[in-house]
Structure formats: structure tokens, C-alpha cells
Design an enzyme around this catalytic site. Structure first.
Site, PDB file in Angstrom:
ATOM      1  N   TRP A 197     -37.670   7.381 -29.800  1.00  0.00           N
ATOM      2  CA  TRP A 197     -37.460   6.720 -31.090  1.00  0.00           C
ATOM      3  C   TRP A 197     -38.789   6.568 -31.826  1.00  0.00           C
ATOM      4  CZ3 TRP A 197     -39.439   2.047 -32.965  1.00  0.00           C
ATOM      5  CH2 TRP A 197     -38.864   1.578 -34.149  1.00  0.00           C
ATOM      6  N   HIS A 198     -39.872   6.331 -31.082  1.00  0.00           N
ATOM      7  CA  HIS A 198     -41.162   6.117 -31.723  1.00  0.00           C
ATOM      8  C   HIS A 198     -41.759   7.394 -32.294  1.00  0.00           C
ATOM      9  CE1 HIS A 198     -41.008   2.204 -29.697  1.00  0.00           C
ATOM     10  NE2 HIS A 198     -41.974   1.829 -30.514  1.00  0.00           N
ATOM     11  N   GLY A 199     -41.390   8.543 -31.761  1.00  0.00           N
ATOM     12  CA  GLY A 199     -41.970   9.773 -32.282  1.00  0.00           C
ATOM     13  C   GLY A 199     -41.376  11.001 -31.638  1.00  0.00           C
ATOM     14  N   PHE A 236     -42.790   5.030 -38.376  1.00  0.00           N
ATOM     15  CA  PHE A 236     -41.667   5.087 -37.446  1.00  0.00           C
ATOM     16  C   PHE A 236     -40.352   4.804 -38.158  1.00  0.00           C
ATOM     17  CE2 PHE A 236     -45.247   3.686 -34.638  1.00  0.00           C
ATOM     18  CZ  PHE A 236     -45.409   4.915 -34.052  1.00  0.00           C
TER      19      PHE A 236
END
Length: 622
Positions: free
Chosen positions: A412-414, A622
Site C-alpha cells: 500500500w505504501h509503494g 502515498f
């Protein structure tokens, strides 16, 4: 007059090189105008329906304007997401057919995830496809192509997909609303202005905290109220957040952390190690600083955002850390991912498939024989445990669900392997801690002793910076655990020593996992994998090489200001919660003239720390 009109035109127009940030004077001019209109025209007691719609509609409009100032035409994406969630909520509550309700819910979740995947993971999946099938497909922005075709221009660049600011936050927010309406936890929001205000409330729009409908929607219908005490606390949160961001985060980044990460090989092992530790303070001050400002701005308008941080560096283990860090995301992942996967009750096929798929993708992308062997061993071990130890399937399933949650949280962060690695390391830390706390002190000492011996043997035969670093960490842990277990366990001094040691160990572990988080941040998705892993390997190589201890005093003396700020930040962070609450209240209740004087002094100090090029908030991307 012309200058004023020109400034207002600049204030309310989009400039991609100058997004509207909390640290810019333009934002506070924007907020003062918004707040002035809000207090004059959009408050009333009692709050009639007409007044409520006008107020929420006004805040919806200015929130869209704020997002336009931050992301330009991506505002249309936010409008689409808002209209979709609003319509689906109405349709789900309008039908009694459970299959139809489920189909509507699944449609909403799928569309939101597809939009998120298109903008955030197009490069990741394209690279994976090319590596798998030997193709050379390039990423094309189809939305830009369609827009150019529709308008008959070449205004939009179709060769690159830009990531809309805050898309992960408002996507998760909409998914939680759709799922909660489906589960009948809340009723749908019928008025589009009310719902639009919920999905786009500008203080938290681009970096959270993630709003939950059951917590925030009831506030849509409450009249505006701001007591003298609440006003003071709101001002405190704003000043507190600005100090965290500008004095701590930006200063540490510009004057120490960024320099090391840009070229780790030019710096000593101690400087590389220190960069990791100081980055932990930087990212905390940056993200919690944004949250503090958002809480303060929202409180000024009579709304309350959820707590997002609870002194995370007081955590004594990785699980405790994630109960304290980015709490709105941790709770979201727990309620909408971990529990649906089975939680601590069981793990279905999907849970095991996710773990195997992510390990396979990582092994395929890395093309490293050692990692591939480890990944295959993990999958094989899970399969064997599942079939050979039926009595332990529930515990196995819980661990798999935990690991899936952390891996997907990392993704989800990257959209690169370094973020998956970061999530995976945190997942391993949580699982190791869960196993560790079930064992007695004898197992602790034997395990640490055996691990230290094995790493020492590998260090002597195979060698390498990573093995040097791991051996040293294992040796320190073995010595400290042995000494602490020899002390009287009931003594308060021993108990305090345990808390200090486990807190320190947790902080160092979390900081090391951020090596993979920081090295991939601020990178173009097309180059994130290669550059991030190269940076991480260089830093590990430096930290694991020979330390010249006589250099440390001179390094600290040269960088005395960043080290001093780090020490002050940690000292304030570790203050008792009750004491922090006390000085917040003292600030809120101080005479108005003294509060104004304090604000003037704070602004003067902040101005001294402002860099020439203001640093964007880390979580904006994000």
C-alpha cells in the site's frame, strides 16, 4: 488593489510547482478566508437542515478547491470516487435483496481498487509482466490519451502516469464507507453535499488520518461549537505540528539524513547508522506533525479527527509499535483486511495464496538464488505444517494472516519490492515476538547463543557486511538478555531495565526496516526497485564494515545540531502522557495576550528553521 487581486488569483489557482502545503503562508491565507466565511455564513444554533446543507456544501466546495490546488485536474478523480460511493450507499440501502447488496458492495470495492491499482501500480505490474514474458511494453496513460482525443489537444502527457496526491487515503476511506453500509453498521448518507464533505474534508484529505464513516458522519449533523478551551487546544496542535515538521523533520532531512542516503559510500559506518536512527525521528515528526496540524485545523471548525499516533517510540515490541503508529491505517487493515481474511480464527485458501504469490513475485523480480531458496522453503514449510500439524492450523493461519496484512500494508505504501520488503520485515518482527513471548528464559538464552554461534561461523567462513552486522546484533542481544536474566526479576530496577532494553531494541529494529522504506521514497516508480535496493545494499555494506570508534566524537561534534535536535525530540517523545496533557491544557487556558505572544515567538523560531526549498510531507505521495 491590483496586487491583492493578483495574490488572490494566485492563491486560488493551480500551480504544479507550488502545491498548497500546511507549511506555506499561502495555506494559512487560504484557511483564514475559508474560516472567516465559515464562521459568518455557515454556523447557526440550532443547526437547521438548510444551514447544515449550506455549511457542509461550502466545506465540500473548499475541500475540492484545496485538492485542486494540490493536484490540479486529479480533483475530478476525487469527484468520481465521491459520486460512486454516494450512489452505491443509496442503492444498497434501497434494496432488501442480500445478493444484490453484496454485488453493489463488491462493485464499489473493485472499482476503487482498480482505480488505485491503475495510478499506483501500473509500473509495478508492467515490469512484472515484461520480466515474465520477455516483452518490452511501456506504460501509457490512457486517461491522458482519452482527454487529448476528447479535447483535440496534446495538453496531457500520455507517456507517464502521475500518482494523485492522497489517492490511497481517500480510496480506503470510500471502501470503508461502502463496506460499513453493506454490513449495516451505518446508514447511507443521502445528501451529496454531506457525503462529499465526509470524503474530501481538506485538513486530512491528502495524508490522513483515514476517517471512518461511523466516527465522522455523525459530526456532519452537529452544530458548530468552539469553546475557549477547544480553541486553545486547536492552536496548540497547529503550533506543535509546525514545530515537528519544520524544526525537527525538515532540519534533520536537509542537514543530515538526505546527505547520507544520497551517497552512503561517502560516509562512515557510524554516519550511516545514525542516518537510519535520525530518519525514524524525521518520518515521525513529519507524519505526526501533519496529523497534529490537521487535528488542530479541523477542531477550529468544530470537527474531531481520530488520534493517529500514540508515542510509537515507547513501544516495547513490534506488535506494540503498530498499535501506536499510523493507528487509522493499522485499524483499517485490521478491520477490512486481517479480519476478513480470517483474523485469529482461521486462514482460507486466499490467505495462503496471497503469501505464496507475493513471495513468488519477489523471488522472480530479484532473481536471487538465495532468496528464491528461502521463499520456496517458507512455502514448503507452511504446507507441511498445515498437513502434518492439524492441531496447529489455527495458529498457523493467524500467523499467515498477520504476514499477509503486513506485506499488503507495505505494498500500500509503494509499488516496489523495497516497500514489500519493509512490510515483510515488520511482519517477521511481529511473528518472532509472538513466538518469543511464549518461551521461557532458558529457550531465550539458548536461542540467542545458538544464533550468535552460527552467525559467527558464517561470518568467519562466508564473510560480508550483512553477516558482520547480524552477528554483532545477536551478540549484543545474547549478552544483555543473559545479564538481565541474572538479576532479581521482581526488583523495580530490573523491570525498568527490561523496559528500557526492549524499547531500545524495538526502536533500532524499526529503524533498520525503514532502510527499505526511505531508500524507495521520492523515487519514480520506473526506477524505484533498482535504485532503492542499491541504496539499501550500500548502507548495509557501510554499517557492516569496520567501525573506527575514535571518529565518533568528531562526527557528533561536526553534526552537533542534528544530533541535539534528535535527542530533544526523543526526550519530549518519552515524556509521560499525563504530563503532555497537562501542558496542553495549560497552553489552552493561558490568557489570550500570552497565547498571542507565544504564537509570535513560535512563528519567529519556525522562520529561522525554514529552508529555501520547503520539504513536502513524506506521506503526500502515498
Amino acid at each position: 488593489m491590483n496586487d491583492i487581486l493578483q495574490y488572490l488569483a494566485q492563491l486560488f489557482s493551480f500551480d504544479s510547482s507550488h502545491p498548497l502545503l500546511f507549511t506555506q503562508i499561502h495555506f494559512w491565507a487560504f484557511f483564514l478566508i475559508v474560516f472567516a466565511v465559515y464562521t459568518v455564513f455557515c454556523t447557526d444554533r440550532p443547526l437547521t437542515r438548510h444551514r447544515r446543507v449550506a455549511r457542509n456544501g461550502y466545506l465540500f466546495a473548499v475541500s475540492l478547491l484545496f485538492y485542486y490546488k494540490t493536484s490540479g485536474l486529479f480533483m475530478l478523480l476525487l469527484v468520481f470516487s465521491t459520486l460512486l460511493g454516494w450512489w452505491l450507499g443509496i442503492r444498497m440501502d434501497a434494496t432488501a435483496s442480500q445478493p444484490r447488496r453484496k454485488a453493489l458492495m463488491a462493485t464499489g470495492v473493485t472499482i476503487n481498487l482498480l482505480v488505485l491499482c491503475y495510478f499506483k501500480y501500473a509500473y509495478f505490474f508492467t515490469d512484472l509482466y515484461n520480466a515474465t514474458f520477455g516483452t518490452s511494453i511501456t506504460v501509457v496513460n490512457h486517461l491522458a490519451l482519452w482527454a487529448n482525443s476528447a479535447f483535440g489537444t496534446n495538453h496531457f502527457d500520455a507517456s507517464v502516469i502521475l500518482l494523485p496526491v492522497g489517492i490511497s487515503f481517500f480510496t480506503f476511506q470510500n471502501i470503508s464507507y461502502i463496506v460499513d453500509v453493506y454490513k449495516r453498521k451505518i446508514a447511507h448518507v443521502g445528501n451529496i453535499f454531506d457525503f462529499g464533505f465526509y470524503t474530501s474534508f481538506f485538513p486530512q484529505l491528502v495524508a490522513g488520518p483515514i476517517l471512518r464513516a461511523d466516527q465522522f458522519v455523525p459530526q456532519l449533523y452537529r452544530p458548530f461549537f468552539l469553546s475557549r478551551r477547544q480553541f486553545g487546544i486547536a492552536v496548540f496542535w497547529i503550533i506543535n505540528g509546525l514545530v515537528k515538521k519544520i524544526v525537527l523533520s525538515d532540519y534533520l532531512a536537509v542537514n543530515f539524513v538526505d546527505r547520507i542516503f544520497e551517497n552512503p559510500t561517502l560516509y562512515t559506518p557510524f554516519e550511516n547508522f545514525s542516518a537510519l536512527m535520525l530518519y525514524s525521528m524525521q518520518v515521525y515528526a513529519d507524519f505526526s506533525g501533519y496529523t497534529d496540524i490537521a487535528i488542530g485545523v479541523a477542531m477550529m471548525m468544530g470537527f474531531y479527527l481520530p488520534t493517529n499516533f500514540n508515542s510509537p517510540y515507547k513501544a516495547t515490541n513490534p506488535a506494540d509499535f503498530w498499535r501506536r503508529w499510523h493507528m487509522s491505517l493499522s485499524n483499517w487493515l485490521r478491520d477490512y483486511l486481517y479480519i476478513p481474511l480470517g483474523g485469529n480464527r482461521h486462514a482460507g485458501f486466499l490467505s495462503y495464496f496471497i503469501l505464496a504469490a507475493i513471495l513468488a513475485i519477489a523471488a522472480f523480480r530479484l532473481r536471487n538464488a538465495a532468496f528464491s531458496a528461502v521463499a520456496a522453503a517458507i512455502v514448503l514449510g507452511v504446507v507441511l505444517l498445515y498437513f502434518l500439524r492439524p492441531s496447529h492450523r489455527r495458529e498457523l493461519g493467524t500467523n499467515v494472516n498477520n504476514m499477509d496484512t503486513m506485506l499488503l500494508g507495505g505494498l500500500w505504501h509503494g509499488s516496489s519490492l523495497n516497500f514489500i520488503t519493509w512490510g515483510g520485515l515488520n511482519g517477521i518482527g511481529i511473528l518472532v515476538y509472538k513466538w518469543w513471548k511464549k518461551q521461557g528464559w532458558v529457550i531465550h538464552i539458548v536461542t540467542l547463543g545458538f544464533t550468535t554461534a552460527v552467525l559467527h561461523l558464517l561470518k568467519a567462513t562466508v564473510g560480508g557486511p550483512l553477516l558482520n552486522m547480524l552477528w554483532f546484533i545477536a551478540l549484543v542481544c545474547f549478552i544483555v538478555y543473559t545479564v538481565l536474566h541474572l538479576l532479581p526479576q521482581q526488583a523495580k530496577s530490573t523491570q525498568r531495565s527490561w523496559v528500557v532494553w526492549t524499547t531500545l531494541l524495538t526502536f533500532v529494529f524499526i529503524s533498520f526496516t525503514r532502510l527499505f522504506f526511505r531508500s524507495g521514497t521520492n523515487l519514480d516508480p520506473a526506477e524505484a526497485n533498482e535504485v532503492a535496493w542499491m541504496t539499501a545494499s550500500f548502507m548495509v555494506g557501510q554499517i557492516g564494515s569496520h567501525w573506527q570508534l575514535d571518529q565518533i566524537p568528531s562526527i557528533i561534534g561536526h553534526y552537533w545540531a542534528p544530533f541535539l535536535l534528535f535527542a530533544i525530540g526523543m526526550a519530549v517523545h518519552w515524556l509521560p502522557v499525563r504530563f503532555k496533557r497537562r501542558y496542553r491544557l495549560w497552553f489552552a487556558l493561558m490568557p489570550l495576550w500570552l497565547m498571542v505572544l507565544t504564537i509570535i515567538v513560535a512563528v519567529f523560531v519556525l522562520y529561522q528553521f525554514v529552508t529555501a526549498d520547503l520539504q513536502p510531507f513524506i506521506y503526500f505521495q502515498f
